[in-house]
Design a protein around this motif. Structure first.
Motif, PDB file in Angstrom:
ATOM      1  N   ASN A  33       7.859   0.206  21.230  1.00  0.00           N
ATOM      2  CA  ASN A  33       6.782  -0.572  20.610  1.00  0.00           C
ATOM      3  C   ASN A  33       6.987  -0.608  19.104  1.00  0.00           C
ATOM      4  OD1 ASN A  33       5.317   1.610  19.224  1.00  0.00           O
ATOM      5  ND2 ASN A  33       4.515   2.221  21.210  1.00  0.00           N
ATOM      6  N   HIS A  34       6.290  -1.536  18.464  1.00  0.00           N
ATOM      7  CA  HIS A  34       6.254  -1.588  17.007  1.00  0.00           C
ATOM      8  C   HIS A  34       4.821  -1.884  16.592  1.00  0.00           C
ATOM      9  CE1 HIS A  34       8.028  -1.953  12.961  1.00  0.00           C
ATOM     10  NE2 HIS A  34       6.952  -2.693  12.760  1.00  0.00           N
ATOM     11  N   ILE A  35       4.310  -1.079  15.665  1.00  0.00           N
ATOM     12  CA  ILE A  35       2.919  -1.216  15.248  1.00  0.00           C
ATOM     13  C   ILE A  35       2.859  -1.440  13.741  1.00  0.00           C
ATOM     14  CG2 ILE A  35       0.701  -0.026  15.049  1.00  0.00           C
ATOM     15  CD1 ILE A  35       1.236   1.314  17.687  1.00  0.00           C
ATOM     16  N   TRP A  36       2.086  -2.478  13.364  1.00  0.00           N
ATOM     17  CA  TRP A  36       1.806  -2.762  11.962  1.00  0.00           C
ATOM     18  C   TRP A  36       0.329  -2.497  11.660  1.00  0.00           C
ATOM     19  CZ3 TRP A  36       4.658  -6.408  14.851  1.00  0.00           C
ATOM     20  CH2 TRP A  36       5.962  -6.651  14.420  1.00  0.00           C
ATOM     21  N   SER A  37       0.029  -2.246  10.390  1.00  0.00           N
ATOM     22  CA  SER A  37      -1.356  -2.043   9.974  1.00  0.00           C
ATOM     23  C   SER A  37      -2.174  -3.318  10.115  1.00  0.00           C
ATOM     24  CB  SER A  37      -1.413  -1.598   8.501  1.00  0.00           C
ATOM     25  OG  SER A  37      -0.860  -0.324   8.337  1.00  0.00           O
ATOM     26  N   PRO A  49      -9.128   2.397   2.438  1.00  0.00           N
ATOM     27  CA  PRO A  49      -8.441   1.798   1.298  1.00  0.00           C
ATOM     28  C   PRO A  49      -7.636   2.774   0.450  1.00  0.00           C
ATOM     29  CG  PRO A  49     -10.801   1.958   0.876  1.00  0.00           C
ATOM     30  CD  PRO A  49     -10.595   2.318   2.318  1.00  0.00           C
ATOM     31  N   ASP A  50      -7.867   4.091   0.596  1.00  0.00           N
ATOM     32  CA  ASP A  50      -7.128   5.027  -0.248  1.00  0.00           C
ATOM     33  C   ASP A  50      -5.762   5.387   0.333  1.00  0.00           C
ATOM     34  OD1 ASP A  50      -7.947   6.519   1.902  1.00  0.00           O
ATOM     35  OD2 ASP A  50      -8.851   8.139   0.741  1.00  0.00           O
ATOM     36  N   ARG A  51      -5.386   4.805   1.471  1.00  0.00           N
ATOM     37  CA  ARG A  51      -4.053   5.040   2.008  1.00  0.00           C
ATOM     38  C   ARG A  51      -3.023   4.297   1.162  1.00  0.00           C
ATOM     39  NH1 ARG A  51      -3.095   9.085   5.258  1.00  0.00           N
ATOM     40  NH2 ARG A  51      -1.345   7.954   6.121  1.00  0.00           N
ATOM     41  N   SER A  52      -1.988   5.009   0.717  1.00  0.00           N
ATOM     42  CA  SER A  52      -1.001   4.396  -0.173  1.00  0.00           C
ATOM     43  C   SER A  52       0.043   3.581   0.592  1.00  0.00           C
ATOM     44  CB  SER A  52      -0.291   5.490  -0.993  1.00  0.00           C
ATOM     45  OG  SER A  52       0.366   6.413  -0.133  1.00  0.00           O
ATOM     46  N   GLU A  53       0.214   3.848   1.881  1.00  0.00           N
ATOM     47  CA  GLU A  53       1.243   3.162   2.650  1.00  0.00           C
ATOM     48  C   GLU A  53       0.647   2.587   3.920  1.00  0.00           C
ATOM     49  OE1 GLU A  53       4.087   6.211   3.302  1.00  0.00           O
ATOM     50  OE2 GLU A  53       5.078   5.961   1.374  1.00  0.00           O
ATOM     51  N   ASP A  54       1.080   1.380   4.267  1.00  0.00           N
ATOM     52  CA  ASP A  54       0.644   0.761   5.506  1.00  0.00           C
ATOM     53  C   ASP A  54       1.436   1.324   6.678  1.00  0.00           C
ATOM     54  OD1 ASP A  54      -1.194  -0.852   4.242  1.00  0.00           O
ATOM     55  OD2 ASP A  54       0.214  -2.515   3.977  1.00  0.00           O
ATOM     56  N   VAL A  55       0.871   1.195   7.874  1.00  0.00           N
ATOM     57  CA  VAL A  55       1.581   1.568   9.086  1.00  0.00           C
ATOM     58  C   VAL A  55       2.609   0.484   9.398  1.00  0.00           C
ATOM     59  CG1 VAL A  55       1.383   2.006  11.554  1.00  0.00           C
ATOM     60  CG2 VAL A  55      -0.390   2.834   9.999  1.00  0.00           C
ATOM     61  N   ASP A  56       3.849   0.891   9.583  1.00  0.00           N
ATOM     62  CA  ASP A  56       4.944  -0.021   9.924  1.00  0.00           C
ATOM     63  C   ASP A  56       5.993   0.839  10.626  1.00  0.00           C
ATOM     64  OD1 ASP A  56       6.774  -2.030  10.153  1.00  0.00           O
ATOM     65  OD2 ASP A  56       7.161  -2.257   8.007  1.00  0.00           O
ATOM     66  N   THR A 107      10.865   7.775  16.413  1.00  0.00           N
ATOM     67  CA  THR A 107      10.009   6.916  15.596  1.00  0.00           C
ATOM     68  C   THR A 107      10.689   6.667  14.264  1.00  0.00           C
ATOM     69  OG1 THR A 107       8.001   7.812  16.607  1.00  0.00           O
ATOM     70  CG2 THR A 107       7.746   6.646  14.515  1.00  0.00           C
ATOM     71  N   TYR A 108      10.765   5.387  13.870  1.00  0.00           N
ATOM     72  CA  TYR A 108      11.279   5.060  12.543  1.00  0.00           C
ATOM     73  C   TYR A 108      10.143   4.505  11.710  1.00  0.00           C
ATOM     74  CZ  TYR A 108      14.129   3.323   8.727  1.00  0.00           C
ATOM     75  OH  TYR A 108      14.663   3.103   7.476  1.00  0.00           O
ATOM     76  N   ASP A 109       9.850   5.183  10.603  1.00  0.00           N
ATOM     77  CA  ASP A 109       8.809   4.765   9.663  1.00  0.00           C
ATOM     78  C   ASP A 109       9.461   3.859   8.618  1.00  0.00           C
ATOM     79  OD1 ASP A 109       6.965   4.562   7.541  1.00  0.00           O
ATOM     80  OD2 ASP A 109       6.094   6.513   7.990  1.00  0.00           O
ATOM     81  N   TRP A 110       9.181   2.542   8.720  1.00  0.00           N
ATOM     82  CA  TRP A 110       9.812   1.590   7.810  1.00  0.00           C
ATOM     83  C   TRP A 110       9.275   1.710   6.393  1.00  0.00           C
ATOM     84  CZ3 TRP A 110      13.832  -1.532   9.333  1.00  0.00           C
ATOM     85  CH2 TRP A 110      14.103  -1.561  10.700  1.00  0.00           C
ATOM     86  N   SER A 111       8.051   2.202   6.220  1.00  0.00           N
ATOM     87  CA  SER A 111       7.490   2.368   4.878  1.00  0.00           C
ATOM     88  C   SER A 111       8.198   3.477   4.123  1.00  0.00           C
ATOM     89  CB  SER A 111       5.987   2.669   4.972  1.00  0.00           C
ATOM     90  OG  SER A 111       5.284   1.595   5.560  1.00  0.00           O
ATOM     91  N   ARG A 112       8.466   4.586   4.822  1.00  0.00           N
ATOM     92  CA  ARG A 112       9.116   5.733   4.183  1.00  0.00           C
ATOM     93  C   ARG A 112      10.612   5.782   4.461  1.00  0.00           C
ATOM     94  NH1 ARG A 112       4.692  10.491   5.633  1.00  0.00           N
ATOM     95  NH2 ARG A 112       2.893   9.499   4.614  1.00  0.00           N
ATOM     96  N   ARG A 113      11.081   4.920   5.376  1.00  0.00           N
ATOM     97  CA  ARG A 113      12.489   4.893   5.770  1.00  0.00           C
ATOM     98  C   ARG A 113      12.939   6.259   6.273  1.00  0.00           C
ATOM     99  NH1 ARG A 113      15.418   0.914   1.259  1.00  0.00           N
ATOM    100  NH2 ARG A 113      13.990  -0.865   1.604  1.00  0.00           N
ATOM    101  N   GLU A 114      12.177   6.777   7.246  1.00  0.00           N
ATOM    102  CA  GLU A 114      12.448   8.106   7.797  1.00  0.00           C
ATOM    103  C   GLU A 114      12.424   8.055   9.323  1.00  0.00           C
ATOM    104  OE1 GLU A 114      10.570  11.101   4.415  1.00  0.00           O
ATOM    105  OE2 GLU A 114       9.271  10.361   6.030  1.00  0.00           O
ATOM    106  N   TRP A 115      13.357   8.793   9.938  1.00  0.00           N
ATOM    107  CA  TRP A 115      13.416   8.942  11.386  1.00  0.00           C
ATOM    108  C   TRP A 115      12.773  10.256  11.807  1.00  0.00           C
ATOM    109  CZ3 TRP A 115      14.666   5.688  15.194  1.00  0.00           C
ATOM    110  CH2 TRP A 115      15.474   4.584  14.920  1.00  0.00           C
ATOM    111  N   THR A 116      12.118  10.236  12.956  1.00  0.00           N
ATOM    112  CA  THR A 116      11.727  11.443  13.673  1.00  0.00           C
ATOM    113  C   THR A 116      12.295  11.301  15.082  1.00  0.00           C
ATOM    114  OG1 THR A 116       9.680  11.640  12.413  1.00  0.00           O
ATOM    115  CG2 THR A 116       9.829  12.876  14.467  1.00  0.00           C
TER     116      THR A 116
END
Length: 252
Positions: free
Chosen positions: A153-157, A162-169, A194-203
């Motif tokens: 799956n892929h989930i976007w915000s 509003p105080d979250r600095s990064e969107d879900v992607d 899971t690949y976090d496109w905002s932080r460019r990190e894999w888990t």
């Protein structure tokens, strides 16, 4: 001289089929898994994370040819020595809907597609606190005792605090291999990347283990567990873990 092969009882065949259905994410089978994950390492070096995922699966028959399968993941977490304080509470709920043919193809392929939704149900500090949505899909092939496939799956915000600095992607990938024996024992190997496109990190946790279908007082239950090796994670993420499964099964 001919060999006489004893026939399998119909009840035995049905139990074998039930074990195979449990390895199929879009089987027409009501089940309520309780998945316990204990992860170690990262944080201060001796961090501990416990996550209980309650994952009810409910099929809805739309017609003789089509099913709608709902899969919900409700996480409960306890985290120590990762943050300055211990944290305990709910995580964000992810709910997926799969439109799937009622029967596999002649070659044994089953598939399902639909939307996935992220609900901001988490306790402070244990989730994204944002609404999200995106596509999801699963495809698998059953060949004898083998069940091989992948779920993604892929989930976007969609908005949230509003105080979250990064969107879900984020992209989630779960390739899996299951081997089901005649004694309803299932050996499994999968990753839940899971690949976090905002932080460019894999888990990337890799799970290896075994489940057994049993009868407890007339209730069909699958129990089991295995090891988790964390092949990749963000800074401070865990190194390894354990998984224990308890699945209540309600054949239709």
């Amino acid at each position: 001289m001919s060999l006489l092969v004893p026939k399998r009882a119909p009840a035995q065949d049905s139990q074998d089929e039930l074990a195979k259905q449990l390895a199929n994410p879009v089987a027409s089978l009501i089940s309520v898994p309780f998945q316990s994950n204990l992860d170690y390492g990262g944080g201060t070096g001796d961090a501990f994370r416990y996550t209980l995922n309650i994952q009810p699966v409910i099929p809805i028959s739309l017609s003789s040819d089509w099913n709608l399968i709902t899969r919900t993941i409700l996480p409960f977490s306890h985290v120590e020595r990762v943050y300055p304080d211990h944290r305990t509470g709910l995580g964000d709920v992810v709910q997926s809907f799969f439109l799937s043919p009622a029967r596999p193809t002649e070659s044994g392929i089953t598939w399902g597609v639909g939307p996935a939704f992220l609900y901001p149900t988490a306790t402070d500090g244990l989730g994204q606190r944002q609404w999200g949505a995106g596509p999801t899909g699963v495809i698998l092939r059953q060949a004898g005792p083998w069940i091989v496939g992948a779920l993604a799956n892929h989930i976007w915000s969609l908005g949230g605090t509003p105080d979250r600095s990064e969107d879900v992607d984020a992209t989630f990938l779960q390739p899996f291999i299951n081997y089901v024996t005649p004694s309803q024992t299932t050996y499994f190997l999968n990753t839940e990347s899971t690949y976090d496109w905002s932080r460019r990190e894999w888990t990337v946790p890799i799970n290896l283990g075994v489940n057994q279908l049993v009868n407890l007082g007339g209730q069909r239950v699958q129990i089991g567990g295995g090891l988790r090796y964390i092949a990749a994670s963000p800074d401070g993420g865990p190194d390894w873990g354990l998984r224990f499964n308890l699945v209540f099964v309600f054949p239709r």
